[in-house]
Design an enzyme around this catalytic site. Structure first.
Site, PDB file in Angstrom:
ATOM      1  N   CYS A  60      -7.794  -1.768  -0.884  1.00 26.98           N
ATOM      2  CA  CYS A  60      -7.912  -0.020  -1.145  1.00 26.98           C
ATOM      3  C   CYS A  60      -8.259   0.854  -1.954  1.00 26.98           C
ATOM      4  O   CYS A  60      -9.332   1.286  -1.860  1.00 26.98           O
ATOM      5  CB  CYS A  60      -6.165   0.617  -1.025  1.00 26.98           C
ATOM      6  SG  CYS A  60      -5.676  -0.265   1.236  1.00 26.98           S
TER       7      CYS A  60
ATOM      8  N   CYS B 113      -2.916  -2.358  -2.884  1.00 23.70           N
ATOM      9  CA  CYS B 113      -3.381  -2.543  -2.175  1.00 23.70           C
ATOM     10  C   CYS B 113      -4.603  -3.374  -2.735  1.00 23.70           C
ATOM     11  O   CYS B 113      -5.306  -2.431  -3.156  1.00 23.70           O
ATOM     12  CB  CYS B 113      -4.052  -1.959  -0.788  1.00 23.70           C
ATOM     13  SG  CYS B 113      -5.050  -2.450  -0.068  1.00 23.70           S
TER      14      CYS B 113
END
Length: 106
Positions: free
Chosen positions: A34, A31
């Site tokens: 993230c 991600c």
């Protein structure tokens, strides 16, 4: 204090039974957003010291905790206080915005 890696097996002990407020970051290695907020969370963890715990849950390895919290997209952040979620935030934010959200939530 550095961020704490939390698993499905340790979620209750590390998050729900914590004596201090806990910010839980549901994330995954693949991600991009993230990874963007990861360094900010590490810095905030150091700044808060022992007053706030910042925990990271890898959703790929620990799907049960994410499912229990209704996580549908990542990064998903939750603030737990006295064992219960009191605030949540979806998506990446700059460090200042994350700090402000945490301060308002605790």
């Amino acid at each position: 204090m550095a961020t704490v890696a939390v698993t499905d097996a340790t979620f209750d002990a590390e998050v729900k039974n914590s004596s201090v407020p806990v910010v839980v970051d549901f994330w995954a290695e693949w991600c991009g957003p993230c990874k963007q907020i990861g360094p900010a969370l590490e810095e905030l963890s150091a700044e808060y010291g022992d007053t706030v715990k910042i925990a990271k849950v890898d959703v790929d390895s620990n799907p049960n905790s994410a499912a229990a919290m209704g996580v549908r997209g990542i990064p998903a952040l939750f603030v737990f206080k006295d064992g219960a979620p009191v605030a949540n935030l979806a998506g990446a934010r700059p460090k200042a915005a994350l700090k402000s959200w945490i301060d308002e939530s605790i």
